[in-house]
Write an enzyme that holds these catalytic residues in place. Structure first.
Site, PDB file in Angstrom:
ATOM      1  CG  ASP A  49     -20.382  64.286  12.265  1.00 13.59           C
ATOM      2  OD1 ASP A  49     -20.032  64.695  11.145  1.00 13.59           O
ATOM      3  OD2 ASP A  49     -21.574  64.083  12.552  1.00 13.59           O
ATOM      4  CD  GLU A  56     -22.117  58.896   4.522  1.00 13.17           C
ATOM      5  OE1 GLU A  56     -21.992  57.918   5.236  1.00 13.17           O
ATOM      6  OE2 GLU A  56     -22.614  59.969   4.926  1.00 13.17           O
TER       7      GLU A  56
END
Ligand SMILES: *[C@@H]1O[C@H](CO)[C@@H](O)[C@H](O)[C@H]1NC(C)=O
Ligand SMILES: *[C@@H]1O[C@H](CO)[C@@H](O)[C@H](O)[C@H]1NC(C)=O
Ligand SMILES: *[C@@H]1O[C@H](CO)[C@@H](O)[C@H](O)[C@H]1NC(C)=O
Ligand SMILES: *[C@@H]1O[C@H](CO)[C@@H](O)[C@H](O)[C@H]1NC(C)=O
Length: 583
Positions: A321, A514
C-alpha cells in the site's frame, strides 16, 4: 482549517455511504475508531499530522459516555464544532498514543548469539550485534487494562509480548512478523517467537483470520498469509511438535479463510482454474488514513466511492500500500483513485498459499494424519497447475499478475514476479536460471543499492525508487536455490548490495529504516502516506538473515558489487583493473 459546516458534514456522511443504498458494511464496529460522526469530524479537522494518531488514542471513559458527550457537543454547535472545542473534547476524553503498551525486554534475549561469530567483517559483526540489541527496544507488552476494558482501546489485547516494526507502528503487523521472527530465531529467541505465534493463533481463533495488524480498525482485512511458514520456522528450530499438534487446526482455519473469502476463478483455453486474490468488500475510508481516503473519493462520482474504499483496503491487504502494481490496466494508471487491487490475481499471494499448502501437507504427514496431508497435497497440485496456466510466462521466464478484466498478464517488473522461487512453488529447477535471465533482461542487476520495487517512478511507496527488505529476500533466496554457481553468485551479489546500502545508511544515521531509496546512493525511502519510519522490524530481520547466510564473504567496504555498465565497458577497453575505477 475551519471545521466543516453541518451541511457539508451531512453531505459527507451521505457520501460516506451512511445514507446510500449500496453501502458496504463498515470496516469494524467501534463507533469511535471505525466509523461515525466523531471519527469523521476529528479526522477531517486534521488536528494531527498523521490520521493514525487519533485512532490509536485510548479513551478515558466508556465509549457510550464519550459518545454522549460528543453528541451534546455536536448539537450545541449544530454539527460544526470549532476546532478549539474539538481539541478540548479530545484532551478530556482521550489519552496520549501508546499509553496501553509498555516496553518489554524479551526474557530470552542473551548477549552473544552464536550466529554473530559467523560474520567475518568486524564492522558488519559489530553492526549485527547492535541490531540484536534493538530487539529490546522494539519489544512491547499490552497493559492488563486492555483486557479489562477492551472497548476503551483500538489496540486488540494479546496475551504474549511481541516485537513491533517501530516508528508509528506501535502494534504488531502480520507479514512483517515473519521476517522479524527469522531474525529472532537467529538471535536464539524462540520463546519470543512462540509467544508471537500464539498471539496470531489466538487472533485466528477469535476472528477467523489474521488481521492486518493488532488494532480494531484493521480487523476486516488480512495481510500476505505467512502464518503457516512462521510455524514451520519455529518448529524446525525447536522440534516443538506438541505446539504444532495443538495448533494445526487453527492453521487450517486460517487457510480456509483465504479459500472461502479470497478465491477467484479464471478461465483460459476452455479450462477454469481457482486462484486467490486480495479482496476486502468493506466500505468507508480506512480509519487510520481517513482524511486521505475521503479526499481521494471526492474526485470520483458518488456511486464509485464505496468501491474505491474497498479497493484501497484490498491494496492494504496486499502489503503493497500503495503501488502502481494495483493501478495497472485502469484508464488512469497514474491516479490512486483508479486502484483496482481485486481485479488482479497476484503472483506473490498465490506463491505464499502454495507454500502454505505444501507445509500443511508435511505437517499433517508428520502428525500421522494422511487424509489431511493428501488434501493439502492436492490443493498444492491444483495451484501449481493453475499458476503455470495463468501466471507463468515461458518466454519471459517469470510469473506475472493476471488482470481479470483485461484478460492478460501484467508484464511490468516487480520482485514479487519471482516469489514462486522463494516459496518453492515450481516443479522444475530450470525455472531458477530462467529467472536470472529475466532479471538481466529487465536490467534489474544494474541497480547497485538494492532491487527496486517496480520500475515506475510514482509518488507511491511501493514503487521506484524505493526498495524493501522482504522483497530483497524473495529474490535473493529464490535465486540461491539454483544449482548453477553463476546464479548463486548473483544472489550473493544482490545480498552484498543490500547489506551495503543498509550499513552505509546506518553508519550515517544510526538507524534502520522500513524502506530505502536506491536512486540516490541509498538513502531512507520516501513517498506514500506517511514519513519514513525508523526501527525497523523486518529490515533488521532480513539483514540478520543475510549476514548469517553470507557472513563469511560479505564486506562493509565500498566496492560496488555490480560495476556500472559504462565503467565496465571502459575497464574492458582500457584493460584497467576495476578497483581503480571511480565508485
Ligand atoms: C443548523 O445548521 C443548519 C445548516 O447550516 C441550519 O439550516 C439550521 O438552521 C441550524 N440550526 C440552528 C438551531 O442553528
Ligand atoms: C530436532 O530433531 C532433529 C531430528 O530428530 C535433530 O537432528 C535436531 O538436532 C533437533 N533440533 C533441536 C533444536 O533439538
Ligand atoms: C469462493 O468464494 C465465494 C465467495 O466469493 C464463496 O461463496 C465460495 O464458497 C468460495 N469457494 C470455496 C471453495 O470456498
Ligand atoms: C485428521 O484431521 C482431521 C481434521 O482435523 C480430523 O477430522 C481427523 O480425525 C484426523 N485424522 C486422524 C487419523 O487423526
Amino acid at each position: 482549517m475551519p471545521a466543516r459546516t453541518w451541511e457539508l458534514s451531512l453531505l459527507l456522511l451521505l457520501e460516506l455511504g451512511l445514507g446510500s443504498q449500496e453501502a458496504l458494511p463498515p470496516s469494524c464496529e467501534s463507533q469511535i475508531y471505525c466509523h461515525g460522526e466523531l471519527l469523521h469530524q476529528v479526522q477531517m479537522a486534521k488536528l494531527y499530522q498523521d490520521d493514525k494518531q487519533f485512532v490509536d488514542m485510548p479513551l478515558c471513559l466508556a465509549p457510550d459516555q464519550v459518545m454522549q458527550r460528543f453528541n451534546e457537543l455536536v448539537s450545541t454547535h449544530n454539527h460544526s464544532i470549532p476546532q478549539q472545542q474539538l481539541q478540548l473534547f479530545l484532551k478530556e476524553h482521550f489519552q496520549a498514543v501508546g499509553q496501553e503498551l509498555e516496553s518489554w525486554t524479551p526474557e530470552d534475549w542473551k548477549d552473544s548469539p552464536r550466529f554473530l561469530q559467523k560474520i567475518s567483517d568486524p564492522k558488519l559483526r559489530a553492526w549485527a550485534g547492535q541490531l540484536h540489541q534493538l530487539w529490546k527496544k522494539l519489544g512491547k507488552k499490552v497493559k492488563p487494562e486492555v483486557l479489562l476494558h477492551p472497548e476503551q482501546f483500538s489496540l486488540i489485547y494479546s496475551q504474549h509480548p511481541f516485537i513491533v516494526p517501530g516508528g508509528r507502528f506501535l502494534e504488531f503487523y502480520y507479514w512483517d512478523s515473519y521476517w522479524v521472527m527469522e531474525g529472532l530465531l537467529l538471535s536464539e529467541m524462540s520463546e519470543t517467537v512462540k509467544g508471537m505465534l500464539q498471539n496470531f493463533l489466538d487472533l485466528v481463533q477469535t476472528y477467523g483470520h489474521v488481521p492486518n495488524g493488532a488494532r480494531v480498525y484493521y480487523l476486516q482485512r488480512s495481510q500476505p498469509p505467512l502464518l503457516t511458514l512462521m510455524m514451520n520456522r519455529y518448529v524446525t528450530h525447536t522440534n516443538d511438535t506438541a505446539f504444532l499438534r495443538d495448533n494445526i487446526g487453527t492453521l487450517a482455519l486460517e487457510l480456509d479463510f483465504w479459500a472461502e473469502n479470497r478465491n477467484i476463478s479464471v478461465s483460459s483455453r476452455g479450462k477454469t482454474y481457482i486462484l486467490n486474490r486480495y479482496h476486502v468488500p468493506y466500505g468507508g475510508p480506512r480509519p487510520e488514513s481517513y482524511s486521505k481516503d475521503a479526499e481521494l473519493a471526492d474526485l470520483l462520482p458518488e456511486g464509485d466511492r464505496e468501491t474505491l474504499w474497498a479497493e484501497l483496503k484490498a491494496g492494504a491487504e496486499s502489503g503493497w500500500d500503495f503501488s502502481s502494481r494495483w493501478l495497472i490496466g485502469s484508464p488512469n494508471p497514474d491516479l490512486l483513485s483508479s486502484i483496482r487491487t481485486s481485479k488482479l490475481v497476484p503472483v506473490d499471494l498465490n506463491a505464499f498459499l502454495c507454500q502454505a499448502e505444501d507445509l500443511m501437507s508435511n505437517f499433517y504427514t508428520s502428525l500421522g494424519n494422511d487424509s489431511q496431508a493428501m488434501k493439502y497435497r492436492n490443493l498444492r497440485e491444483q495451484r501449481l497447475v493453475a499458476m503455470k496456466a495463468i501466471l507463468w510466462d515461458e518466454e519471459k521466464g517469470a510469473w506475472f499478475d493476471y488482470d481479470l478484466e483485461n484478460g492478460k498478464k501484467n508484464q511490468e517488473f516487480y520482485p514479487s514476479n519471482l516469489a514462486p522461487l522463494w516459496a518453492d512453488c515450481f516443479s522444475d529447477l530450470s525455472v531458477v536460471d530462467k529467472a536470472l535471465k529475466y532479471l538481466e533482461d529487465s536490467q534489474i542487476l544494474t541497480y547497485q543499492h538494492g532491487i527496486p520495487t517496480s520500475l515506475r517512478n510514482t509518488a507511491q511507496q511501493w514503487d521506484f525508487p524505493n526498495a524493501w527488505a522482504p522483497l530483497q529476500d524473495l529474490v535473493i533466496r529464490g535465486l540461491a536455490k539454483s544449482p548453477s554457481p553463476k546464479t548463486q553468485e548473483v544472489a550473493f551479489q544482490l545480498a552484498q548490495n543490500w547489506i551495503r546500502t543498509n550499513f552505509d545508511v546506518y553508519s550515517q544515521k544510526s538507524a534502520m529504516y522500513e524502506k530505502y531509496d536506491i536512486s540516490n546512493g541509498g538513502q531512507p525511502g520516501g513517498g506514500g502516506e506517511y514519513e519514513v519510519q525508523e526501527g525497523f522490524g523486518w529490515t533488521n530481520g532480513v539483514v540478520l538473515m543475510l549476514l548469517d547466510r553470507y557472513g563469511d564473504r560479505l564486506s562493509s567496504g565500498t566496492q560496488a558489487a555490480f560495476p556500472e555498465p559504462h565503467y565496465l565497458a571502459a575497464a574492458l577497453l582500457l584493460s584497467l583493473p576495476l578497483s581503480l575505477l571511480p565508485q
